[in-house]
Write an enzyme that holds these catalytic residues in place. Structure first.
Site, PDB file in Angstrom:
ATOM      1  N   GLU A   1      -9.427   3.789   3.962  1.00  0.00           N
ATOM      2  CA  GLU A   1      -9.091   2.910   2.840  1.00  0.00           C
ATOM      3  C   GLU A   1      -9.236   3.687   1.530  1.00  0.00           C
ATOM      4  O   GLU A   1     -10.337   3.893   1.022  1.00  0.00           O
ATOM      5  CB  GLU A   1      -9.996   1.677   2.837  1.00  0.00           C
ATOM      6  CG  GLU A   1      -9.898   0.814   4.094  1.00  0.00           C
ATOM      7  CD  GLU A   1      -8.651  -0.048   4.129  1.00  0.00           C
ATOM      8  OE1 GLU A   1      -7.873  -0.023   3.143  1.00  0.00           O
ATOM      9  OE2 GLU A   1      -8.451  -0.760   5.133  1.00  0.00           O
TER      10      GLU A   1
ATOM     11  N   GLU B   1       0.835  -1.197   0.000  1.00  0.00           N
ATOM     12  CA  GLU B   1       0.000   0.000   0.000  1.00  0.00           C
ATOM     13  C   GLU B   1       0.879   1.261   0.000  1.00  0.00           C
ATOM     14  O   GLU B   1       0.515   2.306   0.515  1.00  0.00           O
ATOM     15  CB  GLU B   1      -0.948  -0.028   1.204  1.00  0.00           C
ATOM     16  CG  GLU B   1      -1.888  -1.233   1.164  1.00  0.00           C
ATOM     17  CD  GLU B   1      -2.733  -1.413   2.422  1.00  0.00           C
ATOM     18  OE1 GLU B   1      -2.761  -0.491   3.261  1.00  0.00           O
ATOM     19  OE2 GLU B   1      -3.362  -2.474   2.552  1.00  0.00           O
TER      20      GLU B   1
ATOM     21  N   HIS C   1      -4.664   3.584   4.543  1.00  0.00           N
ATOM     22  CA  HIS C   1      -4.477   2.300   3.869  1.00  0.00           C
ATOM     23  C   HIS C   1      -5.117   2.362   2.483  1.00  0.00           C
ATOM     24  O   HIS C   1      -5.699   3.365   2.093  1.00  0.00           O
ATOM     25  CB  HIS C   1      -5.132   1.172   4.683  1.00  0.00           C
ATOM     26  CG  HIS C   1      -4.443   0.864   5.971  1.00  0.00           C
ATOM     27  ND1 HIS C   1      -3.659  -0.253   6.162  1.00  0.00           N
ATOM     28  CD2 HIS C   1      -4.431   1.526   7.162  1.00  0.00           C
ATOM     29  CE1 HIS C   1      -3.190  -0.270   7.405  1.00  0.00           C
ATOM     30  NE2 HIS C   1      -3.640   0.802   8.023  1.00  0.00           N
TER      31      HIS C   1
END
Length: 395
Positions: free
Chosen positions: A365, A165, A306
């Site tokens: 995310e 990531e 993330h």
């Protein structure tokens, strides 16, 4: 940019001369009394670099200054040994150059070497930021924290807890670069003035929690560990799916927030490319450093960045404060990301932070797709996250 002080100069005068907020001058030169500069001291001017210019026919200091929207004295300050009335064709003079564009290459494979170069450039152009090494990875690479601002509210953001990531590090650094540019140029971001945010909060940013893992994904394993890492990777030399640190421990499954439950139910019982929580909580130097940082700094809120899913998580076992709901509503509004209070996951940094401090914590995310997300998504993700970045400071 560095200048050498003259008789009567003060930081306040320099703030007017270069149109830079006074507090940025103070924070760039913390060792000096802003009202009592001694002649010959070296002072840092944020938001500027210098260029060497060759005098042409018709040039005067007044004309050179006017072209740069500066006063003549700004040029005289950098050319104290020059006679301002007798410029000679071919002569070299030093000119201040205001930085008005990002100093980073936004869309690039973002390994620890790239981050280190960017930090060095940012430190030179924006000397009011503080950069500290808060820990080391398994292989001894620095885990670095950037601190900026002078306010009481303490906001922490981090990226690249997971190796594949790594785009999160580039996104977070790009948002920081935008914020710094706006501070020194007096521009608003999303109709927000950055200076009140600088005065109200102190930002803590750890742009790369897992430098060993990021380098593994982007550059492959170090030669002396190749066989062991390929074994952990189930015999494959393709590391694009690797999330863990270099020892095969998933750093976001390492915190003492129902770690035992996560340990029991995961299928990974030994070092693996992802999901293995280690033999005990906080067994890895990276997670030890991040836990110690939160305990020492006592952050008021925390955002762990993330990929992927275009959603964010903000609850843990009912321990999150009511303030978290207000922040979640604003994050959802400005980004379009889905707000999710609870998910069936434990032992993460956000979980532990909420449990330990009863303060707002978020796992964000970014983007959609399969990790590692492609750089072609960079601009879209940046625009989505920039609003969250700003809201985490101003709310």
């Amino acid at each position: 940019m560095q200048v050498r002080t003259r008789s009567g100069d003060t930081l306040w005068y320099y703030s007017q001369l270069f149109q830079i907020p006074f507090h940025l001058l103070i924070d760039s030169n913390p060792e000096f009394n802003p009202n009592q500069l001694a002649v010959g001291q070296t002072v840092q001017i944020p938001g500027f670099t210098t260029q060497t210019y060759t005098v042409k026919d018709g040039d005067t200091f007044w004309r050179l200054a006017t072209r740069r929207n500066l006063t003549v004295d700004a040029l005289l300050l950098l050319n104290q040994n020059q006679n301002p009335t007798q410029l000679v064709i071919g002569q070299s003079v030093i000119l201040p150059q205001r930085v008005i564009t990002p100093v980073m290459n936004r869309q690039t494979l973002y390994d620890i070497s790239t981050l280190t170069n960017d930090l060095n450039v940012l430190r030179q152009v924006y000397p009011f930021i503080r950069i500290e090494t808060v820990g080391q990875s398994v292989l001894g690479k620095p885990i670095q924290e950037i601190r900026i601002g002078r306010g009481a509210k303490k906001v922490h953001l981090n990226a690249s807890f997971h190796a594949n990531e790594w785009i999160t590090s580039a996104i977070l650094m790009a948002c920081l670069n935008t914020f710094l540019l706006s501070l020194t140029n007096g521009n608003s971001i999303r109709e927000l003035s950055p200076l009140p945010l600088y005065e109200a909060a102190e930002l803590s940013i750890v742009p790369m929690v897992d430098p060993d893992g990021v380098d593994l994904v982007l550059k492959g394993p170090p030669s002396n560990m190749r066989e062991e890492i390929i074994r952990i990777n189930k015999g494959s030399a393709n590391f694009t799916g690797w999330k863990a640190n270099i020892r095969g421990v998933d750093l976001n499954n390492q915190f003492p927030a129902k770690w035992e439950l996560e340990k029991e139910r995961t299928k990974e019982k030994a070092p693996a490319p992802r999901d293995y929580p280690g033999e005990s909580p906080l067994s890895e130097p990276e997670t030890i450093a991040m836990a110690r940082l939160a305990q020492e700094r006592q952050f008021d809120r925390l955002l762990a960045i993330h990929t992927q899913g275009e959603e964010f998580y903000w609850g843990y076992e009912g321990m999150e404060p009511s303030e978290s709901s207000l922040l979640a509503q604003e994050f959802e509004r400005i980004s379009g990301y889905k707000s999710v209070r609870y998910i069936d996951s434990y032992a993460g940094y956000k979980d532990w932070f909420i449990q330990e401090f009863r303060r707002p914590g978020f796992t964000i995310e970014l983007g959609l797709g399969t990790n590692p997300l492609p750089l072609s998504q960079f601009d879209e993700i940046y625009e989505e996250f920039l609003g969250i970045f700003l809201a985490s400071i101003y709310i």
